[in-house]
Design a protein around this motif. Structure first.
Motif, PDB file in Angstrom:
ATOM      1  N   ASP A 159       0.522  10.133  -9.090  1.00  0.00           N
ATOM      2  CA  ASP A 159      -0.952  10.036  -9.159  1.00  0.00           C
ATOM      3  C   ASP A 159      -1.485   9.134  -8.048  1.00  0.00           C
ATOM      4  N   LEU A 160      -0.825   7.985  -7.874  1.00  0.00           N
ATOM      5  CA  LEU A 160      -1.317   7.025  -6.892  1.00  0.00           C
ATOM      6  C   LEU A 160      -1.110   7.543  -5.460  1.00  0.00           C
ATOM      7  N   LYS A 161       0.003   8.231  -5.261  1.00  0.00           N
ATOM      8  CA  LYS A 161       0.281   8.791  -3.936  1.00  0.00           C
ATOM      9  C   LYS A 161      -0.802   9.813  -3.573  1.00  0.00           C
ATOM     10  N   VAL A 204      -1.949   9.497   6.838  1.00  0.00           N
ATOM     11  CA  VAL A 204      -0.676   9.693   6.144  1.00  0.00           C
ATOM     12  C   VAL A 204       0.299   8.527   6.352  1.00  0.00           C
ATOM     13  N   TYR A 205       0.279   7.913   7.569  1.00  0.00           N
ATOM     14  CA  TYR A 205       1.253   6.833   7.816  1.00  0.00           C
ATOM     15  C   TYR A 205       0.939   5.555   7.032  1.00  0.00           C
ATOM     16  N   LYS A 206      -0.301   5.457   6.491  1.00  0.00           N
ATOM     17  CA  LYS A 206      -0.676   4.263   5.717  1.00  0.00           C
ATOM     18  C   LYS A 206      -0.370   4.409   4.227  1.00  0.00           C
ATOM     19  N   CYS A 227      -4.070   8.062  -2.710  1.00  0.00           N
ATOM     20  CA  CYS A 227      -4.060   7.434  -1.384  1.00  0.00           C
ATOM     21  C   CYS A 227      -4.134   8.475  -0.268  1.00  0.00           C
ATOM     22  N   LYS A 228      -3.471   9.608  -0.488  1.00  0.00           N
ATOM     23  CA  LYS A 228      -3.446  10.648   0.561  1.00  0.00           C
ATOM     24  C   LYS A 228      -4.840  11.187   0.847  1.00  0.00           C
ATOM     25  N   VAL A 266      -8.086   0.685  -1.325  1.00  0.00           N
ATOM     26  CA  VAL A 266      -8.038   2.055  -1.846  1.00  0.00           C
ATOM     27  C   VAL A 266      -7.391   2.070  -3.232  1.00  0.00           C
ATOM     28  N   LEU A 267      -6.308   1.324  -3.384  1.00  0.00           N
ATOM     29  CA  LEU A 267      -5.622   1.286  -4.691  1.00  0.00           C
ATOM     30  C   LEU A 267      -6.522   0.668  -5.768  1.00  0.00           C
TER      31      LEU A 267
END
Length: 559
Positions: free
Chosen positions: A512-514, A523-525, A517-518, A472-473
């Motif tokens: 931005d990255l958070k 959410v726990y990942k 990812c969301k 994802v990143l």
């Protein structure tokens, strides 16, 4: 047992690839003897402009073999090779194998402590190394001296006038080497020997060709015992997979080091079996790499993901013509989908992900090159290779689609660990190799690696696979490289941390990255902690040392 219900992957074998093959029981170095008989004048090695034919290479290999015998080195004795990709490494490797010796390939970056462990553990008789590494080798042999240290220089095989310029470019450190008794210079060692053909018979199934040390991420490295048959079989399995490759026509871009078993099988042994040309790259410098590819037009470019990342992100990439590259197999670490797609668009070649480990010579799985493949998958097992997913604790086979430990059986699986019967027992059970990797198999027999068992993150009771978060990143337009690991968290046990290298000029921050990812992960990942870095600690093959990043964090924790 061979029914498709047990091996659903056989359905996806191209018609050109047999499910089983009769591997020749021979000395691994016979590949060189056979290719030389058929293509004596074909260029075997291209080293920074110095072109060496098969005939000339075999001549040097015979000289090396006979020189070893003259020194009293015999079948079964261990010879260490501590060199980057250069002609001397190829000569020492096949020269040792031809007389029945066992090669110990050693990383030129090793420090005396790591080197000392390997040389002593394998009771090495002789090491072949570079002049600039001589001091390190000497330090590592102070307590237990070797019979011989054979010293060469990069300039020994450089073409004129590069050989004259070489000393100006590389300021040598340390005192001049004093030759004599146990310290010998490489070129005279060959010159004073004879090129008489010499081939010591070996029992291919039993006799070792190689003791290859695995990265010592858990204490000291273990010596993996690979027989002639293991390596002959894996080289042929790779050749069967690349069924469109043409004998005597392929140009192999050797940027992966030969002292890593992936480079040794898919480049060195593969090219020699195919009478191909090896374009030797002693050091992966992206500017140099692109110029060389542009000029020498390689057709096959196996690599590690970081190599392909470096290519696609080079600012002047459009100035280079990489359209000669037809086949690329990525190994040593997981290949981000984004990287695969961009590289294929850029070159027009095929980049597939494969899987292997030192204990399996190393390749066990790969995606099809020209038939069905699946993004994010390591593909399907090679000919004569069985794979299963079992429960990590009970060893029972898991229902299809469930996650468990990947185990493998096939002709490329090692004989065991050198002088470590207990470790051998843990890894090899009833002929199956337990990989320590968590994986799953889909209904068509394609396998997916989730992570090393020891890299699994357990946060708040949930299992989190670093690879999934890294994918994802990698899709974020500002991210050049990303590594995800579990770091200690007093509340959740572990928490997810992302280590990020941004592309040049990129401005993304933690928020931005958070957010990114969301939108894509439960959410726990989602990583809770972000660290932006200029570089990652890596092995010479380009594998990120995740454990080192975690240890650095642990050192920063208040004691």
């Amino acid at each position: 047992m061979d029914s498709v219900s047990n091996k659903p992957w056989l359905e996806h074998y191209p018609v050109e690839v047999p499910a089983t093959f009769d591997y020749p029981k021979q000395n691994l170095a016979q590949f060189l003897v056979q290719s030389t008989a058929l293509y004596p004048d074909q260029i075997a090695l291209d080293f920074l402009g110095n072109k060496i034919s098969y005939k000339a290479l075999l001549d040097s290999v015979y000289r090396f073999t006979n020189a070893l015998l003259k020194l009293g080195i015999r079948k079964g004795d261990r010879v260490a090779v501590m060199l980057p990709n250069c002609p001397q490494a190829v000569i020492a490797y096949y020269g040792t194998l031809l007389m029945g010796g066992i090669v110990v390939m050693t990383n030129p970056l090793y420090m005396p402590r790591e080197l000392e462990h390997q040389l002593n553990d394998a009771s090495v008789k002789m090491i072949v190394t570079l002049d600039i590494l001589f001091d390190r080798v000497q330090k590592s042999t102070e307590k237990i001296p070797l019979d011989y240290i054979l010293v060469t220089s990069i300039k020994d095989y450089l073409p004129f006038p590069k050989n004259l310029l070489y000393p100006l470019k590389n300021k040598k450190t340390g005192d001049p080497i004093s030759y004599g008794n146990s310290v010998l210079p490489f070129l005279p060692f060959l010159k004073q020997s004879t090129a008489e053909p010499n081939d010591t018979p070996v029992d291919a199934d039993e006799d070792l060709a190689l003791i290859q040390y695995t990265g010592g991420t858990t204490g000291f490295a273990k010596g993996v015992m690979l027989t002639h048959m293991n390596l002959v079989a894996n080289t042929h399995q790779s050749k069967l997979w690349f069924y469109r490759a043409q004998i005597g026509k392929e140009r192999y871009f050797a940027a992966l080091p030969f002292f890593h078993v992936f480079g040794m099988t898919v480049l060195l042994n593969q090219s020699v079996l195919m009478a191909g040309t090896l374009i030797l790259i002693p050091r992966f410098d992206i500017g140099q790499v692109l110029k060389t590819m542009n000029r020498l037009k390689p057709t096959v470019f196996p690599g590690a993901p970081t190599m392909y990342i470096a290519v696609i992100n080079h600012p002047d990439i459009q100035k280079f013509d990489l359209s000669s590259v037809k086949i690329c197999i990525s190994g040593a670490a997981s290949l981000p989908v984004e990287v695969q797609e961009r590289f294929e668009r850029m070159t027009g070649g095929t980049l597939i992900e494969g899987y292997g480990l030192t204990e399996a010579s190393p390749v066990t799985h790969a995606n099809n090159l020209w038939e069905k493949r699946k993004v994010g998958s390591i593909g399907i097992p090679f000919p004569d290779t069985e794979a299963r997913i079992v429960h990590p604790d009970t060893g029972d086979e898991m229902p299809q689609g469930d996650i468990g430990e990947l185990i493998i059986r096939g002709p490329q699986v090692m004989k065991g660990y050198w002088q470590q019967p207990e470790e051998t027992k843990k890894a090899l059970r009833d002929g199956w190799l337990y990989t320590g990797d968590l994986a799953r198999m889909d209904d068509e027999g394609f396998f997916y690696i989730l992570d090393r068992r020891k890299d699994l993150i357990i946060a708040g009771g949930y299992n989190i696979y670093p690879r999934e978060v890294e994918e994802v990143l990698f899709e974020h337009p500002d991210v050049e490289e990303a590594v995800v690991a579990g770091v200690v968290d007093p509340y959740r046990g572990e928490t997810v941390k992302a280590y990020i290298i941004l592309k040049e000029g990129a401005t993304a921050n933690e928020e931005d990255l958070k957010r990114w990812c969301k939108e894509k992960l439960a959410v726990y990942k989602v990583p809770r902690v972000y660290e932006f870095r200029q570089s990652f600690p890596k092995t010479l093959v380009g594998k990120v040392l995740r454990r080192k990043l975690i240890d650095e964090d642990a050192d920063k924790m208040p004691k």
